[in-house]
Design a protein around this motif. Sequence first.
Motif, PDB file in Angstrom:
ATOM      1  N   GLY A 259       1.140  -1.190   0.006  1.00 17.58           N
ATOM      2  CA  GLY A 259       0.383   0.051  -0.314  1.00 17.58           C
ATOM      3  C   GLY A 259       1.181   1.047   0.322  1.00 17.58           C
ATOM      4  N   TYR A 260       2.470   0.833  -0.476  1.00 18.60           N
ATOM      5  CA  TYR A 260       3.240   2.724  -0.588  1.00 18.60           C
ATOM      6  C   TYR A 260       2.393   3.431  -1.293  1.00 18.60           C
ATOM      7  N   ARG A 261       3.484   4.109  -1.319  1.00 18.97           N
ATOM      8  CA  ARG A 261       3.883   5.034  -2.362  1.00 18.97           C
ATOM      9  C   ARG A 261       5.132   4.941  -3.088  1.00 18.97           C
ATOM     10  N   VAL A 262       5.051   4.298  -4.299  1.00 11.72           N
ATOM     11  CA  VAL A 262       6.861   3.775  -4.335  1.00 11.72           C
ATOM     12  C   VAL A 262       6.737   4.081  -6.332  1.00 11.72           C
ATOM     13  N   ILE A 263       8.225   4.727  -5.759  1.00  9.89           N
ATOM     14  CA  ILE A 263       9.455   5.439  -6.444  1.00  9.89           C
ATOM     15  C   ILE A 263      10.831   4.893  -6.998  1.00  9.89           C
ATOM     16  N   ALA A 264      10.764   3.846  -8.132  1.00  4.49           N
ATOM     17  CA  ALA A 264      11.635   3.741  -8.319  1.00  4.49           C
ATOM     18  C   ALA A 264      13.385   4.344  -9.074  1.00  4.49           C
ATOM     19  N   ILE A 265      14.265   3.920  -8.615  1.00  5.41           N
ATOM     20  CA  ILE A 265      14.966   4.973  -9.218  1.00  5.41           C
ATOM     21  C   ILE A 265      16.166   3.309  -9.814  1.00  5.41           C
ATOM     22  N   THR A 266      16.583   4.588 -10.924  1.00  3.76           N
ATOM     23  CA  THR A 266      17.231   3.235 -12.062  1.00  3.76           C
ATOM     24  C   THR A 266      18.529   3.973 -12.871  1.00  3.76           C
ATOM     25  N   HIS A 267      18.736   3.735 -13.205  1.00  6.23           N
ATOM     26  CA  HIS A 267      19.555   5.081 -14.636  1.00  6.23           C
ATOM     27  C   HIS A 267      19.328   4.238 -15.658  1.00  6.23           C
ATOM     28  N   SER A 268      18.907   2.891 -15.837  1.00  2.75           N
ATOM     29  CA  SER A 268      18.953   2.267 -17.041  1.00  2.75           C
ATOM     30  C   SER A 268      17.610   2.978 -18.104  1.00  2.75           C
ATOM     31  N   GLU A 269      17.688   3.808 -18.538  1.00  6.83           N
ATOM     32  CA  GLU A 269      16.101   4.277 -18.931  1.00  6.83           C
ATOM     33  C   GLU A 269      15.288   2.837 -19.876  1.00  6.83           C
ATOM     34  N   GLU A 270      15.341   1.454 -20.091  1.00  9.86           N
ATOM     35  CA  GLU A 270      15.194   0.712 -20.761  1.00  9.86           C
ATOM     36  C   GLU A 270      14.190   0.200 -19.549  1.00  9.86           C
ATOM     37  N   LYS A 271      14.604   0.756 -18.414  1.00  6.97           N
ATOM     38  CA  LYS A 271      14.075   0.446 -17.084  1.00  6.97           C
ATOM     39  C   LYS A 271      12.601   0.352 -16.485  1.00  6.97           C
ATOM     40  N   HIS A 272      12.601   2.175 -17.043  1.00  9.29           N
ATOM     41  CA  HIS A 272      11.536   2.735 -16.548  1.00  9.29           C
ATOM     42  C   HIS A 272       9.925   2.658 -16.958  1.00  9.29           C
ATOM     43  N   ALA A 273      10.049   2.226 -18.191  1.00 10.71           N
ATOM     44  CA  ALA A 273       7.891   1.341 -18.058  1.00 10.71           C
ATOM     45  C   ALA A 273       8.421   0.692 -17.750  1.00 10.71           C
ATOM     46  N   LEU A 274       9.571  -0.632 -17.602  1.00  8.52           N
ATOM     47  CA  LEU A 274       8.902  -2.496 -16.759  1.00  8.52           C
ATOM     48  C   LEU A 274       8.447  -1.907 -15.313  1.00  8.52           C
ATOM     49  N   ALA A 275       9.583  -0.285 -14.822  1.00 12.38           N
ATOM     50  CA  ALA A 275       9.442  -0.548 -13.534  1.00 12.38           C
ATOM     51  C   ALA A 275       7.648   0.392 -13.238  1.00 12.38           C
ATOM     52  N   ARG A 276       7.409   1.012 -14.155  1.00  8.60           N
ATOM     53  CA  ARG A 276       5.991   1.420 -13.817  1.00  8.60           C
ATOM     54  C   ARG A 276       5.122   0.413 -13.460  1.00  8.60           C
ATOM     55  N   GLU A 277       5.023  -0.559 -15.292  1.00  7.93           N
ATOM     56  CA  GLU A 277       4.361  -2.279 -15.140  1.00  7.93           C
ATOM     57  C   GLU A 277       4.054  -2.666 -13.834  1.00  7.93           C
ATOM     58  N   LEU A 278       5.744  -2.388 -13.523  1.00  4.19           N
ATOM     59  CA  LEU A 278       6.232  -3.493 -12.271  1.00  4.19           C
ATOM     60  C   LEU A 278       4.948  -3.249 -10.986  1.00  4.19           C
ATOM     61  N   GLY A 279       4.599  -1.737 -10.677  1.00  3.36           N
ATOM     62  CA  GLY A 279       3.742  -0.897  -9.770  1.00  3.36           C
ATOM     63  C   GLY A 279       4.017   0.007  -9.260  1.00  3.36           C
ATOM     64  N   ALA A 280       5.192   1.354 -10.106  1.00  9.51           N
ATOM     65  CA  ALA A 280       6.167   2.030  -8.906  1.00  9.51           C
ATOM     66  C   ALA A 280       4.719   3.113 -10.083  1.00  9.51           C
ATOM     67  N   ASP A 281       5.267   4.056  -8.644  1.00  5.56           N
ATOM     68  CA  ASP A 281       4.090   5.203  -9.157  1.00  5.56           C
ATOM     69  C   ASP A 281       5.170   6.304  -9.625  1.00  5.56           C
ATOM     70  N   GLU A 282       6.329   6.046  -9.533  1.00  2.00           N
ATOM     71  CA  GLU A 282       6.919   7.312 -10.093  1.00  2.00           C
ATOM     72  C   GLU A 282       8.536   6.304 -10.650  1.00  2.00           C
ATOM     73  N   VAL A 283       9.169   7.518 -11.914  1.00  2.00           N
ATOM     74  CA  VAL A 283      10.110   6.354 -12.284  1.00  2.00           C
ATOM     75  C   VAL A 283      11.153   7.447 -12.515  1.00  2.00           C
ATOM     76  N   VAL A 284      12.358   7.778 -11.585  1.00  2.00           N
ATOM     77  CA  VAL A 284      13.531   8.510 -11.543  1.00  2.00           C
ATOM     78  C   VAL A 284      15.141   7.577 -11.623  1.00  2.00           C
ATOM     79  N   SER A 285      15.779   8.691 -12.199  1.00  2.00           N
ATOM     80  CA  SER A 285      17.551   8.744 -12.604  1.00  2.00           C
ATOM     81  C   SER A 285      17.964   8.276 -10.977  1.00  2.00           C
TER      82      SER A 285
END
Length: 339
Positions: free
Chosen positions: A196-222
Amino acid sequence: MKLMKAGVVPEVHAPWELRDVPMPEAGPHQVLVKIHACGICYTDSLLAEGVLNMRPFPLITGHEGVGEIVAVGEGVMTRKVGDRVGLPITQKACGRCEFCREHHPYSFVTANNCVAPVLTGVNVDGGQAEYVAVDELGTVLLPDGISYEMAAPTVCAGYTVWAALRRAAVQPGGSIAVVGIGGVGHLGVQFAKAAGYRVIAITHSEEKHALARELGADEVVSDGAGLKAVGGADALLHTAPSHGPAIDALKGLRPWGKIILMGISADDAFPLPALAITSHSYQVIGSAHNGPEFLAEALEIVARGDVTPMIEVFPKEKIGDAYQKLRNGELRFRAVIQY
């Protein structure tokens, strides 16, 4: 002598091989488990490459084994033939040393503080085999509805990240940042979202940004600046293979926030910004599985479909290929071997 197939590491740096080896029997207080699936963990690679030296080669690794009990030894009280079980890394403590006299629940803390622990797939043979004999205390019952293939990575990677999230103890409605979207991090995003948390994924890999959102991340940053720009986080789950991204992510940690370290990084030293730690009253917390109740919870969450490990499944004959893909960084994200 009965023989079985096992994935064997012949010597340091060597390709993994499928070999015929003697089949074990269940001794007193042990159960014999017919392995159906076993994940390959980064720790297995550290053993195979000699970074961790726990026993002589050849090795049979595997602390993400899952299967069915087919025989029980004398004195077994808590397990029976037909039980579906997982085999986490801490199988048994010595029960006699100063640490054990304090009666701690089994966890990786036990593995590192008991003077003579039995560690499945580390200092005794593990789950990369058709059969393995383990102490009954070194098993966990699998919930109904979870497949062996989904259970295998949950026994270590899922356990690791869920225990860390529970250790973070962030209040309901808080924000969790997951540093690194890989074998552990992709589960961190899902478990944090399931909680139930707000989730922010942090990754330098641009190709993982869309995947992180598919996994449930509310925000994706580098990076940490990006984390601060989207409001920051109450806790950072450090799952990256090196410490640099996590140290940078502290720039976006909220006051009184926590950074949770888990697993084993390629970097030994963890250089902390002392001024930031002090002036914001940050907490730096190590997390090492933290007790079997958290493994049981993680398995239940996966069983009901709230978290789905991303796995590549290999037949036992392809165990060498699976390990090579791990070494080359080509997995998305966990290798599971079927036996």
